[in-house]
Design a protein around this motif. Sequence first.
Motif, mmCIF file in Angstrom:
data_model
loop_
_atom_site.group_PDB
_atom_site.id
_atom_site.type_symbol
_atom_site.label_atom_id
_atom_site.label_comp_id
_atom_site.label_asym_id
_atom_site.label_seq_id
_atom_site.Cartn_x
_atom_site.Cartn_y
_atom_site.Cartn_z
ATOM 1 N N LEU A 157 0.833 -1.211 0.000
ATOM 2 C CA LEU A 157 0.000 0.000 0.000
ATOM 3 C C LEU A 157 0.862 1.254 0.000
ATOM 4 N N LYS A 158 1.924 1.237 0.801
ATOM 5 C CA LYS A 158 2.829 2.386 0.840
ATOM 6 C C LYS A 158 3.550 2.545 -0.491
ATOM 7 N N GLN A 159 4.050 1.451 -1.047
ATOM 8 C CA GLN A 159 4.781 1.507 -2.312
ATOM 9 C C GLN A 159 3.896 1.988 -3.458
ATOM 10 N N ALA A 160 2.601 1.664 -3.401
ATOM 11 C CA ALA A 160 1.676 2.071 -4.462
ATOM 12 C C ALA A 160 1.192 3.506 -4.287
ATOM 13 N N GLY A 161 1.573 4.129 -3.164
ATOM 14 C CA GLY A 161 1.251 5.539 -2.967
ATOM 15 C C GLY A 161 -0.011 5.820 -2.192
ATOM 16 N N TYR A 162 -0.481 4.845 -1.400
ATOM 17 C CA TYR A 162 -1.704 5.097 -0.634
ATOM 18 C C TYR A 162 -1.485 6.174 0.418
ATOM 19 N N ALA A 163 -0.291 6.202 0.992
ATOM 20 C CA ALA A 163 0.008 7.174 2.052
ATOM 21 C C ALA A 163 1.418 7.724 1.860
#
Length: 273
Positions: A157-163
């Motif tokens: 999720l972090k790598q995909a740019g969620y946050a």
Amino acid sequence: MKNILLCILALTLFSACGSRKFSKNNKKIEKNAKRTGDDDVNHTALSYINLYKDVAISQMKNNGIPASIILAQGLLESGNGNSSLAKYANNHFGIKCTSDWTGKVYYKDDDQKNDCFRVYKNAQESFKDHSVFLKRKRYSALFELDRNDYKNWAIGLKQAGYATNPKYPELLTGIIEKYKLYQYDSPESETEKFSRENRVFAEINKNIPLENKKFNPTNGPQNNNNTIIHEVGKGDTLFSISKKYNLTVEEIKQLNNLVGNDIKIGQKLKVVK
């Protein structure tokens, strides 16, 4: 000098009218929440988990997102369900309005002043829309993970740019392990996983034209790997660009490694990849 003063007065009046509009809208939403009693309860983390674990499990079985991840994100984004967005708008994941949103809205300062957020009929609708939000091309690789692999989901999720928070994976896994949310995750057989992946990826692929074709710009080139470039024009802001391409401001910033919200005329921004 007189013209300058008149311009300042006009801008002040315009700003005041806009603020009143946002305030009037929010008061209506808040009044409705009070009438239904949705704003009366102050949740603890444990009461929140007990209340929403079944809907999280249901979304996991339908889509493959670990129930632990769904609950941890809900707890983190909504402050255990006690944020104004959760209480008044039933919005537990901070999902903003997009150009195709036709429901009610709630305004709150975020990336921009008076950012527009979606209002749901109930919290369950927010959980369902969270799953829909993730079923997009940029998050597609996550759905190849096992639905009980919460650690890699948190990292992905972090790598995909969620946050933007670099510690976002640690925050999620910390919540999951503190409250043993992994107990609500369940493995799936190879046959179940294959069937679920086929269903979910069919939905993701169906939505790709909305991101890559519907918003094909005339003011920027599109290269061979389906990256769409928007060239910043006069009057453009990150907010207006996000509306045009059905993204959030944060997603545009992630795609272009932007720290702040300042952009310049002529600057080229990736808006779909």
